[in-house]
Design an enzyme around this catalytic site. Structure first.
Site, PDB file in Angstrom:
ATOM      1  N   ILE A   1       3.132  36.142  51.866  1.00 30.02           N
ATOM      2  CA  ILE A   1       2.484  36.303  50.570  1.00 30.02           C
ATOM      3  C   ILE A   1       3.266  37.382  49.832  1.00 30.02           C
ATOM      4  CG2 ILE A   1       0.808  37.931  51.546  1.00 30.02           C
ATOM      5  CD1 ILE A   1      -1.210  37.034  49.469  1.00 30.02           C
ATOM      6  N   SER A   2       3.663  37.114  48.607  1.00 28.39           N
ATOM      7  CA  SER A   2       4.501  38.059  47.862  1.00 28.39           C
ATOM      8  C   SER A   2       3.736  39.338  47.542  1.00 28.39           C
ATOM      9  CB  SER A   2       4.983  37.427  46.551  1.00 28.39           C
ATOM     10  OG  SER A   2       5.870  36.367  46.797  1.00 28.39           O
ATOM     11  N   GLN A   3       4.500  40.408  47.325  1.00 25.58           N
ATOM     12  CA  GLN A   3       3.875  41.668  46.937  1.00 25.58           C
ATOM     13  C   GLN A   3       3.234  41.511  45.563  1.00 25.58           C
ATOM     14  OE1 GLN A   3       8.000  43.172  47.183  1.00 25.58           O
ATOM     15  NE2 GLN A   3       7.359  44.626  45.609  1.00 25.58           N
TER      16      GLN A   3
END
EC number: 2.1.1.77
Length: 208
Positions: free
Chosen positions: A58-60
């Site tokens: 999951i991207s920042q």
């Protein structure tokens, strides 16, 4: 958790230049801890990319906000997301537009994201198990396409599924990656380099 979210939004995202209030509100409203493994829930509101299984992440939050802002969405934008993953970016988009189309090549991730979005009462999303390199021709053309994994080169199918003046936001590269925004003007495409990034690879052809 609300304090953590507020701190993230006010002290970090705004400091990093995120200005779109609708995007900030969407991130504030969404429970990011629901999109990650329970063992990592204490990190949910830190500005980190986190593993979600199947070798994916999951991207920042900053990257989610930045990429979304670059799309220049309106409520009626026809949006394609390549790489549903956990469904978090999908959910942010769904708070901003009337309908989101999202493709995921890993069936288990697509199924889990679809289930979670329904649990969160997010119904304005169509998901598909498929090859993101090919886009989603039957739903095209798109005002905005967002790719959440790094491609070695820009997939032609995605370029030609853009509407005139539409934006494609995509990380490009292998060891060294850059986030690009590509804008279509007629049959020409204009590319802007936004910043250096780090994403998992966009795998072509193989479904899992």
């Amino acid at each position: 958790m609300l304090n953590s979210r507020s701190e993230l939004l006010d002290q970090f995202l705004r400091q990093q230049g995120i200005r779109d209030e609708a995007i900030l509100a969407a991130i504030r409203e969404l429970p990011r801890e629901r999109f990650i493994p329970e063992a990592l829930s204490h990190q949910a509101y830190q500005n980190n990319a986190l593993p979600i299984g199947e070798g994916q992440t999951i991207s920042q939050p900053y990257i989610v906000a930045k990429m979304t802002e670059l799309l220049e969405l309106t409520p009626t934008s026809n949006v394609l997301e390549v790489g549903t993953g956990s469904g978090y970016q999908t959910a942010v988009l769904a708070k901003l537009v009337e309908h989101v189309n999202s493709i995921e090549r890993i069936k288990s991730l697509q199924w889990n994201a679809k289930r979670l979005l329904k649990q969160l009462d997010i119904y304005n999303v169509s998901t598909k198990h498929g090859d993101g390199w090919k886009g989603w021709e039957s739903k095209a053309p798109f005002d905005a396409i967002i790719v959440t994994a790094a491609a070695e080169s820009i997939p032609n199918d995605l370029l030609f599924q853009l509407k005139d003046n539409g934006h494609l936001v995509i990380p490009i590269g292998e060891e060294s990656q850059q986030l690009l925004r590509i804008t279509r003007q007629g049959e020409e495409f204009f590319s802007e380099v936004i910043e250096e990034v780090r994403f998992v690879p966009l795998v072509a052809g193989e479904l899992a």
